[in-house]
Structures are given as C-alpha cells and as structure tokens.
Design a protein around this motif. Sequence first.
Motif, short mmCIF file in Angstrom:
data_model
loop_
_atom_site.label_atom_id
_atom_site.label_comp_id
_atom_site.label_asym_id
_atom_site.label_seq_id
_atom_site.Cartn_x
_atom_site.Cartn_y
_atom_site.Cartn_z
N LEU A 168 35.07 56.59 47.76
CA LEU A 168 34.42 55.28 47.84
C LEU A 168 35.07 54.45 48.94
O LEU A 168 36.27 54.57 49.21
CB LEU A 168 34.55 54.54 46.50
N LYS A 169 34.27 53.58 49.55
CA LYS A 169 34.76 52.70 50.60
C LYS A 169 34.31 51.28 50.29
O LYS A 169 33.13 51.04 50.00
CB LYS A 169 34.23 53.14 51.96
N GLY A 170 35.25 50.34 50.35
CA GLY A 170 34.91 48.95 50.07
C GLY A 170 36.14 48.07 50.10
O GLY A 170 37.24 48.52 50.47
N PRO A 171 35.99 46.80 49.73
CA PRO A 171 37.13 45.88 49.71
C PRO A 171 38.23 46.39 48.80
O PRO A 171 37.96 46.86 47.69
CB PRO A 171 36.52 44.57 49.19
N SER A 172 39.46 46.31 49.26
CA SER A 172 40.58 46.84 48.48
C SER A 172 40.70 46.14 47.13
O SER A 172 41.06 46.77 46.13
CB SER A 172 41.88 46.69 49.26
N ARG A 173 40.38 44.84 47.07
CA ARG A 173 40.49 44.12 45.81
C ARG A 173 39.51 44.65 44.77
O ARG A 173 39.76 44.54 43.56
CB ARG A 173 40.25 42.62 46.04
N VAL A 174 38.39 45.25 45.23
CA VAL A 174 37.42 45.85 44.31
C VAL A 174 37.84 47.26 43.93
O VAL A 174 37.83 47.64 42.75
CB VAL A 174 36.01 45.85 44.93
N LEU A 175 38.23 48.06 44.92
CA LEU A 175 38.63 49.44 44.65
C LEU A 175 39.85 49.51 43.75
O LEU A 175 39.99 50.44 42.94
CB LEU A 175 38.90 50.19 45.95
N ASP A 176 40.75 48.53 43.88
CA ASP A 176 41.97 48.54 43.08
C ASP A 176 41.67 48.38 41.59
O ASP A 176 42.51 48.73 40.75
CB ASP A 176 42.92 47.44 43.54
N ARG A 177 40.50 47.84 41.27
CA ARG A 177 40.15 47.62 39.86
C ARG A 177 39.36 48.79 39.27
O ARG A 177 39.10 48.82 38.07
CB ARG A 177 39.34 46.33 39.71
N ILE A 178 38.97 49.74 40.10
CA ILE A 178 38.20 50.89 39.62
C ILE A 178 39.15 51.96 39.10
O ILE A 178 40.14 52.30 39.73
CB ILE A 178 37.32 51.48 40.75
#
Length: 222
Positions: free
Chosen positions: A63-73
Amino acid sequence: MSLRRSIEIYGMPVISILLALFLWFFVANQKIKSWTYPVEVYVKTASSDISGWSIPEKVYIELKGPSRVLDRITNENLGLKIALAEIQAGQYTRSIQQSMISGVPNGVEIVKIDPAEVRIELRPLIEIRYRVVPQFASLSDSSLELGQIVDVDPRYVELRGMRELLQDITEIQTEPIEIEKRIGKHEANVSLIVPKETRVFPQTVRVSYEVISKKDSEGRNN
C-alpha cells in the motif's frame, strides 16, 4: 485611503493567499510512504459440502499513502475474500483483483499484490462421530479432589471437516473445566477443542462431576 477601506479591498485576497499557503504547507508535509502487509486469503465456497483453501494461504499487499494513515493499518484491518461458484472438488486458479481486498482506507493506493494469483483447492467434507472426553483444570484447594464424573451430555458429537483433518482424531476434548472449590455435585457447560477448519455439532456439552474431601477419599481407600 482609510484602514477600513483597505481591509475591504485587500482583505479577501490576502486571506485567500494565506489559506492557499496553509494548504500547500499541509500537503507538502504529508509524508508518503509504501508498506507491505501479509493478508490471509479467505475462500468462500458455493456449497456447504465442500471446503476450500488457498495456496499460498497469505498474499502480500503493498500500500502507498500518507504515513499517518499507513501507521494505523494492521494486518487484521485488511481482508481478501475469493468467492467460488464451482461445487466440484478440484484445483482452480484465481487472479486477485483489487476489488477483492477490503479495509483499504480512502487516499491509500494498492501498489502491488504478490502473488498476483493463487491456487484454490476444493475438497469434500465428511462427518465423523467422536466421544467427548472432559478435561479439568488443577484444583488449588489441597483438601479437595475431583471425584466421580457423573455424566457428559451429549457423550458423542459430530465433527465436520476434510478427511485429512479428521482421520487422525480419536476423541474430542473439552476446554479445561474450572473445578468448584466446594464438596458436592456440580455442572458446567463447556466448549470443545476442535481443529480450526472444522465444525462440531453441538458446540458445547454439559459435564456433571463431583468434588469430594481428600481426607474422606483416603479414609475409604484405607
């Protein structure tokens, strides 16, 4: 020109410029990164008489996206379900489409799925009848002990699953039963321990047992 008139003329353009600068600064500081998550493949079959599983059992989704979003996945947030219309036992190959993947937040892009296809194996399910064997947790009170197991209801249960999983099973054990710390007869409704990819009917049994005094038990034995 008065101050009030200057604000009326230049105020809105200045506010618009400041807002644009703020949005640019916010977007520019959104760190974009990629991360790979292992996701278990769930196979949904068209018939309850067959079971399917994927080879391999997990795929890796980048997945690629804002780190603040990926960190919560987490891995548990993501799902991959493949639904099969086939009802005959055998092997089938399926390509993994992005639409099969659930739990991906808005603003996050699926970059890669590895492997891009999996092999699905369908096998028929069978049912076998097994005897239930109660298990008991250790009794912390040293003055008491487990006496007679009065009854197990039902004594036999039906286990449904693939032949390969059932052929080496000789009995079905209960979850450990916490023994009552008082003399007398007691009952407990308890779940059964079965392999992950099987189903048992019923799912719980009632065990009746007796707690006795260790002193009285030793006296009778003597």
